[in-house]
Scaffold this motif. Structure first.
Motif, PDB file in Angstrom:
ATOM      1  N   UNK A 122       0.824  -1.194   0.000  1.00 45.61           N
ATOM      2  CA  UNK A 122       0.000   0.000   0.000  1.00 45.61           C
ATOM      3  C   UNK A 122       0.869   1.259   0.000  1.00 45.61           C
ATOM      4  N   UNK A 123       0.611   2.147  -0.952  1.00 48.36           N
ATOM      5  CA  UNK A 123       1.382   3.391  -1.043  1.00 48.36           C
ATOM      6  C   UNK A 123       0.551   4.527  -0.446  1.00 48.36           C
ATOM      7  N   UNK A 124       0.603   4.649   0.873  1.00 44.22           N
ATOM      8  CA  UNK A 124      -0.168   5.682   1.568  1.00 44.22           C
ATOM      9  C   UNK A 124       0.762   6.472   2.485  1.00 44.22           C
ATOM     10  N   UNK A 125       0.327   7.690   2.826  1.00 46.27           N
ATOM     11  CA  UNK A 125       1.084   8.527   3.752  1.00 46.27           C
ATOM     12  C   UNK A 125       0.579   8.257   5.175  1.00 46.27           C
ATOM     13  N   UNK A 126       1.436   7.749   6.064  1.00 47.45           N
ATOM     14  CA  UNK A 126       0.957   7.351   7.400  1.00 47.45           C
ATOM     15  C   UNK A 126       0.486   8.509   8.262  1.00 47.45           C
ATOM     16  N   UNK A 127       0.959   9.734   7.960  1.00 50.86           N
ATOM     17  CA  UNK A 127       0.582  10.884   8.793  1.00 50.86           C
ATOM     18  C   UNK A 127      -0.685  11.573   8.302  1.00 50.86           C
ATOM     19  N   UNK A 128      -1.292  11.048   7.235  1.00 55.67           N
ATOM     20  CA  UNK A 128      -2.508  11.642   6.685  1.00 55.67           C
ATOM     21  C   UNK A 128      -3.699  10.735   6.930  1.00 55.67           C
ATOM     22  N   UNK A 129      -4.875  11.323   7.066  1.00 57.01           N
ATOM     23  CA  UNK A 129      -6.097  10.542   7.183  1.00 57.01           C
ATOM     24  C   UNK A 129      -6.436   9.914   5.829  1.00 57.01           C
ATOM     25  N   UNK A 130      -7.436   9.033   5.868  1.00 56.73           N
ATOM     26  CA  UNK A 130      -7.914   8.410   4.630  1.00 56.73           C
ATOM     27  C   UNK A 130      -8.316   9.469   3.611  1.00 56.73           C
ATOM     28  N   UNK A 158     -11.793   9.906   8.539  1.00 57.63           N
ATOM     29  CA  UNK A 158     -10.875  10.538   9.488  1.00 57.63           C
ATOM     30  C   UNK A 158      -9.889   9.556  10.114  1.00 57.63           C
ATOM     31  N   UNK A 159      -9.925   8.305   9.682  1.00 59.36           N
ATOM     32  CA  UNK A 159      -8.996   7.314  10.215  1.00 59.36           C
ATOM     33  C   UNK A 159      -7.622   7.462   9.564  1.00 59.36           C
ATOM     34  N   UNK A 160      -6.593   7.006  10.284  1.00 58.27           N
ATOM     35  CA  UNK A 160      -5.231   6.992   9.759  1.00 58.27           C
ATOM     36  C   UNK A 160      -4.897   5.575   9.291  1.00 58.27           C
ATOM     37  N   UNK A 161      -3.927   5.439   8.373  1.00 60.64           N
ATOM     38  CA  UNK A 161      -3.617   4.112   7.816  1.00 60.64           C
ATOM     39  C   UNK A 161      -3.369   3.025   8.854  1.00 60.64           C
ATOM     40  N   UNK A 162      -2.731   3.367   9.995  1.00 62.57           N
ATOM     41  CA  UNK A 162      -2.443   2.333  10.994  1.00 62.57           C
ATOM     42  C   UNK A 162      -3.719   1.827  11.676  1.00 62.57           C
ATOM     43  N   UNK A 207      -6.114  -4.693   6.432  1.00 61.26           N
ATOM     44  CA  UNK A 207      -5.511  -4.871   5.110  1.00 61.26           C
ATOM     45  C   UNK A 207      -6.494  -4.609   3.986  1.00 61.26           C
ATOM     46  N   UNK A 208      -7.724  -5.105   4.128  1.00 60.73           N
ATOM     47  CA  UNK A 208      -8.727  -4.879   3.099  1.00 60.73           C
ATOM     48  C   UNK A 208      -9.089  -3.418   2.956  1.00 60.73           C
ATOM     49  N   UNK A 209      -9.140  -2.708   4.075  1.00 64.00           N
ATOM     50  CA  UNK A 209      -9.458  -1.279   4.027  1.00 64.00           C
ATOM     51  C   UNK A 209      -8.334  -0.492   3.370  1.00 64.00           C
ATOM     52  N   UNK A 210      -7.094  -0.878   3.644  1.00 60.25           N
ATOM     53  CA  UNK A 210      -5.960  -0.205   3.001  1.00 60.25           C
ATOM     54  C   UNK A 210      -5.995  -0.425   1.489  1.00 60.25           C
ATOM     55  N   UNK A 211      -6.394  -1.622   1.060  1.00 60.80           N
ATOM     56  CA  UNK A 211      -6.453  -1.876  -0.374  1.00 60.80           C
ATOM     57  C   UNK A 211      -7.597  -1.106  -1.012  1.00 60.80           C
ATOM     58  N   UNK A 212      -8.688  -0.942  -0.305  1.00 64.51           N
ATOM     59  CA  UNK A 212      -9.784  -0.103  -0.800  1.00 64.51           C
ATOM     60  C   UNK A 212      -9.317   1.349  -0.950  1.00 64.51           C
ATOM     61  N   UNK A 213      -8.502   1.797   0.000  1.00 65.49           N
ATOM     62  CA  UNK A 213      -7.946   3.147  -0.074  1.00 65.49           C
ATOM     63  C   UNK A 213      -7.052   3.286  -1.306  1.00 65.49           C
ATOM     64  N   UNK A 214      -6.212   2.289  -1.565  1.00 65.03           N
ATOM     65  CA  UNK A 214      -5.328   2.339  -2.731  1.00 65.03           C
ATOM     66  C   UNK A 214      -6.141   2.380  -4.026  1.00 65.03           C
ATOM     67  N   UNK A 215      -7.236   1.621  -4.072  1.00 69.17           N
ATOM     68  CA  UNK A 215      -8.095   1.630  -5.262  1.00 69.17           C
ATOM     69  C   UNK A 215      -8.751   2.990  -5.426  1.00 69.17           C
TER      70      UNK A 215
END
Length: 260
Positions: free
Chosen positions: A80-88, A133-137, A141-149
């Motif tokens: 997952x290519x997300x910024x950990x300090x940013x919200x969804x 308003x959630x953060x990546x951590x 796993x499924x939610x992170x992949x939904x975010x990437x999509x």
């Protein structure tokens, strides 16, 4: 839409892919399978524009694919290519900011307001409307992949590239992701290329399945030849069934038919 004309790709003189000749119509869902290292992800990178063919032509609408990523092609990786300090929400809005010209990627005024509305809409569509308003951590796993999509779809691409996007997910979550991708493919009228190591997944999702393998082997020089598309199998999903239980049940009769 896509024309691949005698395309080859080599690194330091060692061929990875050779003699690729296929065409893809708009709206197809192509799944790519084959052993590790046979060039599936390399082919995806050429479609994205981060790699260029060493030989041959790779055309989009009759013109060479640009040698850099563009808004017409979105990609989702297994990692997952997300910024950990940013919200969804901020992560998806950042995809808009970085797509515009400038060094910072910051959005202001009406641009920021529109980016927020677009991001909220796509996040709701992929099932993350409750997690803005959630953060990546804090995500599964499924939610992170939904975010990437959601990040990939925000630019409204014509082509979606998926590089083993569900390999790290549990079976139940993978089934949910399958249904999500199929729905988004139909609703957004996407053309999809998806790399997978799971042949069952490839048959279940795709309208075509490409098998990458080497036709030529030299035991004294194992790097002498590259892989190509050894099978190009159409898949009829007019009556889509659940993913088959075993690989052999699905691929054996189709490979036998293709070879005959």
């Amino acid at each position: 839409m896509i024309e691949v004309k005698n395309v080859g790709k080599s690194y330091d003189g060692n061929p990875v892919l050779e003699r690729l000749n296929v065409t893809v119509q708009e709206g197809e869902f192509v799944t790519l399978v084959g052993a590790s290292g046979c060039g599936k992800s390399t082919f995806l990178k050429m479609l994205l524009g981060t790699e260029s063919p060493t030989s041959g032509e790779l055309l989009l609408d009759g013109k060479p694919i640009a040698d850099e990523p563009g808004p017409d092609r979105g990609i989702v990786f297994q990692q997952y290519s997300v910024f950990p300090h940013m919200t969804v929400l901020e992560n998806v809005m950042a995809a808009v900011g970085f797509a515009q010209r400038g060094l910072t990627g910051y959005l202001f005024g009406s641009k920021r307001k529109q980016a927020r509305l677009d991001a909220e809409a796509i996040l709701k569509e992929v099932g993350l409307g409750h997690a803005l308003k959630k953060y990546p951590h804090e995500l599964s796993g499924g939610m992170k992949q939904r975010l990437a999509i959601a990040q990939a779809l925000l630019g409204k691409p014509r082509i979606l590239l998926l590089d083993e996007p569900f390999g790290a997910l549990d079976p139940g979550i993978r089934a949910d992701m399958h249904e999500l991708v199929l729905r988004l493919w139909q609703e957004h009228k996407l053309t999809i290329f998806m790399v997978t190591h799971d042949i069952k997944e490839g048959f279940h999702l795709g309208t075509r399945l490409w098998v990458f393998d080497k036709l030529r082997h030299d035991p004294h020089a194992p790097q002498a030849y590259g892989a190509t598309i050894t099978y190009d199998l159409p898949i009829d999903h007019r009556a889509r069934q659940p993913a088959p239980q075993t690989t052999e049940q699905t691929i054996a009769p189709l490979l036998a038919e293709a070879a005959s």
